[in-house]
Design a protein around this motif. Structure first.
Motif, PDB file in Angstrom:
ATOM      1  N   ASP A 597      -5.908  -8.879   2.200  1.00 27.97           N
ATOM      2  CA  ASP A 597      -4.134  -9.990   1.710  1.00 27.97           C
ATOM      3  C   ASP A 597      -3.399  -8.917   0.866  1.00 27.97           C
ATOM      4  OD1 ASP A 597      -5.223 -12.219   1.754  1.00 27.97           O
ATOM      5  OD2 ASP A 597      -6.132 -12.270   0.354  1.00 27.97           O
ATOM      6  N   GLY A 598      -3.822  -7.390   0.403  1.00 24.13           N
ATOM      7  CA  GLY A 598      -2.354  -6.329  -0.163  1.00 24.13           C
ATOM      8  C   GLY A 598      -3.626  -5.125   0.212  1.00 24.13           C
ATOM      9  N   MET A 599      -2.052  -4.340  -0.593  1.00 26.99           N
ATOM     10  CA  MET A 599      -2.872  -2.808  -0.745  1.00 26.99           C
ATOM     11  C   MET A 599      -2.347  -1.846  -1.536  1.00 26.99           C
ATOM     12  SD  MET A 599      -2.018   0.302   2.346  1.00 26.99           S
ATOM     13  CE  MET A 599      -0.460   0.871   1.771  1.00 26.99           C
ATOM     14  N   VAL A 600      -3.332  -1.287  -2.014  1.00 23.92           N
ATOM     15  CA  VAL A 600      -2.967  -0.326  -2.745  1.00 23.92           C
ATOM     16  C   VAL A 600      -2.990   1.018  -3.027  1.00 23.92           C
ATOM     17  CG1 VAL A 600      -3.511   0.926  -5.551  1.00 23.92           C
ATOM     18  CG2 VAL A 600      -3.225  -2.143  -4.733  1.00 23.92           C
ATOM     19  N   SER A 601      -2.203   1.833  -2.680  1.00 27.12           N
ATOM     20  CA  SER A 601      -2.381   3.810  -2.841  1.00 27.12           C
ATOM     21  C   SER A 601      -1.214   4.409  -3.318  1.00 27.12           C
ATOM     22  CB  SER A 601      -2.359   3.484  -1.084  1.00 27.12           C
ATOM     23  OG  SER A 601      -2.713   5.007  -1.121  1.00 27.12           O
ATOM     24  N   GLY A 602      -1.450   4.975  -3.299  1.00 21.92           N
ATOM     25  CA  GLY A 602      -0.538   6.505  -3.883  1.00 21.92           C
ATOM     26  C   GLY A 602      -1.583   7.217  -4.900  1.00 21.92           C
ATOM     27  N   ALA A 603      -2.516   7.891  -4.919  1.00 20.53           N
ATOM     28  CA  ALA A 603      -3.332   8.425  -6.375  1.00 20.53           C
ATOM     29  C   ALA A 603      -3.090   9.549  -5.347  1.00 20.53           C
ATOM     30  CB  ALA A 603      -5.555   8.118  -5.842  1.00 20.53           C
ATOM     31  N   ILE A 604      -3.015   9.838  -4.219  1.00 20.75           N
ATOM     32  CA  ILE A 604      -2.911  11.474  -3.527  1.00 20.75           C
ATOM     33  C   ILE A 604      -2.079  11.517  -2.859  1.00 20.75           C
ATOM     34  CG2 ILE A 604      -5.860  12.065  -4.339  1.00 20.75           C
ATOM     35  CD1 ILE A 604      -6.413  11.837  -1.240  1.00 20.75           C
ATOM     36  N   HIS A 605      -1.354  10.180  -2.540  1.00 24.09           N
ATOM     37  CA  HIS A 605      -0.083  10.786  -1.588  1.00 24.09           C
ATOM     38  C   HIS A 605       1.366   9.656  -2.092  1.00 24.09           C
ATOM     39  CE1 HIS A 605      -3.357   9.268   1.709  1.00 24.09           C
ATOM     40  NE2 HIS A 605      -2.439   9.610   2.299  1.00 24.09           N
ATOM     41  N   THR A 606       2.580  10.613  -1.825  1.00 27.40           N
ATOM     42  CA  THR A 606       3.591  10.316  -2.714  1.00 27.40           C
ATOM     43  C   THR A 606       4.414   8.879  -2.577  1.00 27.40           C
ATOM     44  OG1 THR A 606       4.642  10.881  -0.569  1.00 27.40           O
ATOM     45  CG2 THR A 606       4.224  12.730  -2.092  1.00 27.40           C
ATOM     46  N   THR A 607       5.159   8.908  -3.296  1.00 24.04           N
ATOM     47  CA  THR A 607       5.044   7.477  -3.188  1.00 24.04           C
ATOM     48  C   THR A 607       6.126   6.636  -1.414  1.00 24.04           C
ATOM     49  OG1 THR A 607       5.657   6.710  -5.440  1.00 24.04           O
ATOM     50  CG2 THR A 607       7.323   5.618  -4.039  1.00 24.04           C
ATOM     51  N   ALA A 608       6.712   8.193  -0.910  1.00 18.10           N
ATOM     52  CA  ALA A 608       6.814   7.868   0.052  1.00 18.10           C
ATOM     53  C   ALA A 608       6.047   7.366   1.206  1.00 18.10           C
ATOM     54  CB  ALA A 608       8.219   9.162   0.529  1.00 18.10           C
ATOM     55  N   SER A 609       4.812   7.823   1.177  1.00 15.45           N
ATOM     56  CA  SER A 609       4.050   7.526   2.469  1.00 15.45           C
ATOM     57  C   SER A 609       3.481   6.065   1.659  1.00 15.45           C
ATOM     58  CB  SER A 609       2.936   9.042   1.736  1.00 15.45           C
ATOM     59  OG  SER A 609       3.714  10.529   2.015  1.00 15.45           O
ATOM     60  N   THR A 610       3.158   5.830   1.300  1.00 17.17           N
ATOM     61  CA  THR A 610       2.362   4.938   0.616  1.00 17.17           C
ATOM     62  C   THR A 610       3.631   3.908   1.029  1.00 17.17           C
ATOM     63  OG1 THR A 610       1.442   5.789  -1.637  1.00 17.17           O
ATOM     64  CG2 THR A 610       1.172   3.581  -1.088  1.00 17.17           C
ATOM     65  N   ILE A 611       4.820   4.029   0.653  1.00 16.70           N
ATOM     66  CA  ILE A 611       5.461   2.640   0.820  1.00 16.70           C
ATOM     67  C   ILE A 611       6.573   2.667   1.794  1.00 16.70           C
ATOM     68  CG2 ILE A 611       7.475   1.262  -0.507  1.00 16.70           C
ATOM     69  CD1 ILE A 611       5.440   1.802  -2.129  1.00 16.70           C
ATOM     70  N   ARG A 612       7.031   3.403   2.963  1.00 17.26           N
ATOM     71  CA  ARG A 612       7.595   3.250   3.943  1.00 17.26           C
ATOM     72  C   ARG A 612       7.046   2.960   5.286  1.00 17.26           C
ATOM     73  NH1 ARG A 612       6.352   8.599   5.338  1.00 17.26           N
ATOM     74  NH2 ARG A 612       8.357   9.585   4.257  1.00 17.26           N
ATOM     75  N   PRO A 613       5.154   2.844   5.343  1.00 17.78           N
ATOM     76  CA  PRO A 613       5.132   2.427   6.389  1.00 17.78           C
ATOM     77  C   PRO A 613       5.110   0.336   5.504  1.00 17.78           C
ATOM     78  CG  PRO A 613       3.045   3.606   5.878  1.00 17.78           C
ATOM     79  CD  PRO A 613       4.413   3.951   4.961  1.00 17.78           C
ATOM     80  N   ALA A 614       5.464   0.217   4.262  1.00 14.45           N
ATOM     81  CA  ALA A 614       5.161  -1.222   4.581  1.00 14.45           C
ATOM     82  C   ALA A 614       7.119  -2.257   5.141  1.00 14.45           C
ATOM     83  CB  ALA A 614       4.943  -1.756   2.809  1.00 14.45           C
ATOM     84  N   LEU A 615       7.472  -0.848   4.414  1.00 11.90           N
ATOM     85  CA  LEU A 615       8.885  -0.995   4.321  1.00 11.90           C
ATOM     86  C   LEU A 615       9.179  -1.230   6.430  1.00 11.90           C
ATOM     87  CD1 LEU A 615      10.893   1.396   2.280  1.00 11.90           C
ATOM     88  CD2 LEU A 615      11.098  -1.284   2.310  1.00 11.90           C
ATOM     89  N   GLN A 616       8.358  -0.654   7.226  1.00  9.26           N
ATOM     90  CA  GLN A 616       9.249  -0.655   8.947  1.00  9.26           C
ATOM     91  C   GLN A 616       7.982  -2.110   8.579  1.00  9.26           C
ATOM     92  OE1 GLN A 616       7.592   2.979  10.086  1.00  9.26           O
ATOM     93  NE2 GLN A 616       9.095   4.406   9.795  1.00  9.26           N
ATOM     94  N   MET A 617       6.559  -2.419   8.384  1.00  8.27           N
ATOM     95  CA  MET A 617       6.532  -3.194   8.958  1.00  8.27           C
ATOM     96  C   MET A 617       5.882  -4.761   8.011  1.00  8.27           C
ATOM     97  SD  MET A 617       4.747  -2.543  11.589  1.00  8.27           S
ATOM     98  CE  MET A 617       4.354  -3.794  12.154  1.00  8.27           C
TER      99      MET A 617
END
Length: 818
Positions: A597-617
């Motif tokens: 239903d949702g995803m949470v990430s970014g503890a060891i990744h940059t904001t761009a790495s977390t958000i870019r796939p979401a912006l594309q999909m």
């Protein structure tokens, strides 16, 4: 002094102007009294006079139109003498409201021999007012638990547990108003009281205890100092009340103090005078403190006072002579259990109209334990039974004596109260010597006296007027987090966490599943993840661990990625490499496919790495702007900041879109949206391209969504501080000084501001929370803590619920007949 009914009408009359909430019920009470149709029973009020318990609602409101649903009584003298005020307030509120509750944030010791085993004030209120339900729910944490947590630097956990217990009690009891007693002298003093009141969003009534030589200035200075402590925590103070003001100076001190306080803008609700009934120690208090048993005498005789203690160690005739020298006194005679001559002699003295009067007799242990002795049954029982002897015989007479009944007996007077304790004489005297006058559930005379004194000397209307005043809805951090987690427990969502190599993520996953906040999938090799969890002492049995490299969904995700990105030249080989090499992309594909239903990430990744796939999909074709907000949990409130993470230099149209979506997000999470469009100028005080951009954005918001309260361009200080707003914004504003949603003109301003506020105030920044996606994907700060991750999982879960609700609504609308 007016009659009870007339005084009640007088107290209620000013409340009639208030259309709902507390004022509505009290106004209804005055109307019923005026028509003579109101009985003393609280059931005379309609059950729907009040809004339901606090919760997230569709219109973003919390509780009953922003009015307080609790009153916090804080003992700023730290004396602990609050029982008369508690009884008086509960009695007053129960006459006006259908469902009134009582709550102790930090519970103290139980009464000696108590069956309920709860805080003594909780038991007093519970029994006197015949409250229903489990009295254990009327306490937050015990004083021992609170002291241990505070000593270990976990004061935040104490407040969390208090708030959770308070909301559990309120919701379970469906209360209209709850009287909360601050811990005061138990621990922490006024500072802790202020922290608890702020967490509960409860206005405060400050209570002081009278002192023999204190002047009006002394009371005034104390009140002003303590008022500032509450002001520092953004807690409203409704007034001051005093318990036990010296009776000789009651009138003059009350008048002087009322004048001083009211000139300082602080209502004075009155003062209970010292009272001999309340200050006396009574037999029921001795019985409770010693765990004693009442052998003889009517039950009600335990509720009588004594003025001194006389030890009966001399001969009976000497004791009677000593007592005869005190013709006006009513002593408690304490003697050894083997001095039956004293019991019988004092009984005879009581039967005589010329004998000395005593309040009662206390028998203490004399060698063998009370249980092993037969003195009471073998001799004294027969004598007491003989006083009530009738045709029923000796057995019936003894039973009558034990029950205090003398119906049809030879003797129709009151029997001498005789108590018995297992404690030795010296120990019992020590306990009695340390007794402070208390009010027990059995102290009928004291309870009645408290109610009478309150009605006569306390102007409850001075406090109720403050209670009924409309306030803007303010969501405190405790309120926000508690309600958010309650929603998550009611409907756990499936959240994927890609970063299983981080121990903080594992700890958060274990915590979330243990508390039933969400269903969690961790991405990684199951053996490796479980081994790491074992090293950390974490239980991940409630989590699903999924290995992307051996996933049976891998080919489907590749096909979906190719289809979504084929116009960008995506091939199967590139898609497979992307999913193998980017764990965030795999997690995003799970969300896009409906496998999470949702995803949470970014503890060891940059904001761009977390958000870019979401912006594309997860961005719908032709959809509006994708933006972000932070929930800023300040010590006394929760604010919304946007956009602090995504859009670098938004246009006027972009700012309008950010304002609208941020307002909707705030409302969905229970925060009444009052939107401030920020600039370095307030309503034309400055000029320039950046000011013009914000001005255009405000106009667009008003055009597209006239239902949103918005103000701008406006500076931050004028948006948040009522005093500054009064100077900078003329003509009144629904937003200035009261803003809850802050829209920054660009990413540079927003990002630096949220971090500055976070670091300088200790605020918890929850976010960035993404807006404008088809399904929720949220980013963590790389410096996040375990609670940060838990909170972000909860935010993501609530967003997922909202997305599902919108989809269901859209489907229902499409299926509806045209």
């Amino acid at each position: 002094m007016a009659s009870a009914s007339n005084s009640l009408v007088a107290l209620c009359r000013p409340l009639a102007a208030v259309p709902n909430g507390l004022g509505s019920a009290l106004s209804r009470a005055s109307q019923l009294l005026a028509t003579g149709s109101l009985s003393s029973s609280p059931t005379a009020f309609p059950s729907n006079s009040f809004a339901p318990a606090r919760r997230f609602t569709a219109d973003g409101q919390i509780g009953s139109k922003g009015r307080p649903d609790s009153l916090f009584l804080s003992d700023i003298s730290l004396s602990g003498h609050r029982a008369p005020l508690l009884l008086g307030w509960l009695n007053y509120l129960e006459r006006h409201l259908p469902h009134v509750g009582f709550f102790e944030p930090i519970g103290g010791a139980a009464l000696a021999g108590s069956e309920l085993k709860v805080d003594r004030h909780v038991e007093l209120i519970y029994r006197v007012f015949n409250m229903k339900g489990d009295p254990n729910r009327m306490t937050g944490v015990s004083d021992a638990e609170a002291a241990l947590l505070i000593a270990n630097g976990k004061q935040g956990e104490v407040l969390d547990r208090i708030y959770a217990a308070y909301m559990g009690y309120r919701d379970g009891a469906d209360l209209d108003l709850c009287l909360v007693e601050g811990p005061g002298p138990i621990m922490g003093g006024t500072e802790l009281d202020a922290q608890i009141a702020a967490a509960l969003n409860a206005p405060v009534l400050m209570a002081m205890s009278g002192r023999p030589n204190a002047t009006a200035n002394d009371y005034y200075n104390t009140a002003m100092v303590k008022r500032q402590v509450f002001a520092d925590h953004k807690v409203d103070v409704l007034g001051v009340v005093i318990n036990g003001l010296p009776r000789a100076h009651h009138a003059i001190l009350s008048a002087q103090l009322r004048d001083k306080l009211e000139r300082a803008g602080l209502p004075f609700a009155g003062a209970l005078p010292e009272d001999p009934v309340l200050s006396s120690v009574r037999l029921d208090e001795v019985r409770t403190a010693l765990g004693a048993t009442q052998l003889y005498g009517e039950t009600w005789l335990g509720d009588v006072e004594f003025d001194e203690v006389v030890v009966g160690s001399q001969r009976l005739e000497e004791l009677l002579e000593t007592l005869s020298d005190r013709p006006e006194g009513r002593p408690l005679v304490v003697t050894s259990a083997d001095r039956l001559d004293i019991v019988l002699g004092l009984l005879a003295a009581q039967l005589s109209v010329r004998g000395p009067s005593v309040a009662g007799v206390l028998l203490t242990q004399a060698g063998a334990s009370r249980i092993a002795r037969s003195y009471a049954k073998s001799a004294v029982d027969d004598i007491f039974a003989g006083l009530t002897h009738n045709d029923a015989g000796a057995a019936g007479g003894a039973a009558a004596a034990a029950s205090g009944s003398a119906q049809g007996s030879l003797y129709r007077g009151a029997l001498l109260p005789v108590l018995s304790t297992d404690k030795h004489l010296a120990e019992a005297l020590g306990v009695i010597g340390r007794l402070d006058a208390a009010i027990l559930p059995s102290s009928i005379r004291k309870v009645t006296q408290c109610k009478m004194l309150f009605d006569k000397y306390i102007d409850a209307n001075a406090v109720v007027t403050g209670l009924q005043k409309s306030r803007p809805t303010r969501v405190t951090p405790k309120m926000f987090q508690h309600t958010m987690k309650a929603m998550c427990r009611a409907s756990p969502q499936h959240i994927v966490l890609p970063e299983s190599v981080d121990k903080r993520v594992l700890a958060a996953a274990a915590d979330v599943t243990a508390r039933g906040l969400a269903r969690v999938t961790l991405l990684g090799d199951p053996a490796t993840v479980q081994a790491e969890a074992k090293k950390l002492g974490l239980d991940l049995s409630g989590c699903h661990i999924h290995n992307p490299n051996s996933s049976d969904r891998f080919d489907k995700y590749v096909d979906m990625l190719v289809e979504a990105r084929k116009k960008k030249g995506m091939t199967r080989e590139t898609a497979a490499d992307t999913l193998h090499g980017d764990i965030n992309f795999f997690g995003t594909m799970m969300v896009a496919a409906g496998d999470a239903d949702g995803m949470v990430s970014g503890a060891i990744h940059t904001t761009a790495s977390t958000i870019r796939p979401a912006l594309q999909m997860l961005k719908a074709p032709g959809s509006g702007l994708v933006s972000s907000i932070f929930f800023m949990c300040l010590p006394d409130r929760v604010l919304v900041y946007g956009d602090c993470a995504v859009n670098v230099n938004p246009s006027a149209a972009d700012l309008a879109a950010i304002a609208i979506t941020s307002a909707d997000t705030a409302a969905a999470f229970g925060i009444e949206p009052r939107v401030a469009m920020l600039s370095y100028s307030t309503l034309g005080s400055g000029a320039g391209p950046d000011v013009l951009k914000v001005t255009e954005a405000v106009a667009l918001v008003k055009q597209r969504r006239p239902d949103i309260k918005v103000e701008g361009p406006i500076q931050y200080d004028a948006a948040i501080d009522p005093a500054v707003a009064a100077v900078k914004v003329k003509g009144g504003s629904e937003v200035a000084g009261r803003a809850t949603v802050f829209v920054f003109p660009d990413l540079n301003t927003g990002n630096n501001t949220y971090k500055a506020v976070q670091q300088s105030t200790g605020a918890v920044a929850m976010g960035p929370v993404m807006q404008g996606l088809l399904k929720p994907v949220n980013d963590l700060s790389r410096g996040c803590t375990v609670p940060d991750i838990v909170n972000t999982i909860c935010v993501t879960s609530i967003q997922a619920m909202q997305f599902k609700q919108r989809a269901d609504d859209a489907a229902a609308a499409a299926a509806a007949p045209k």
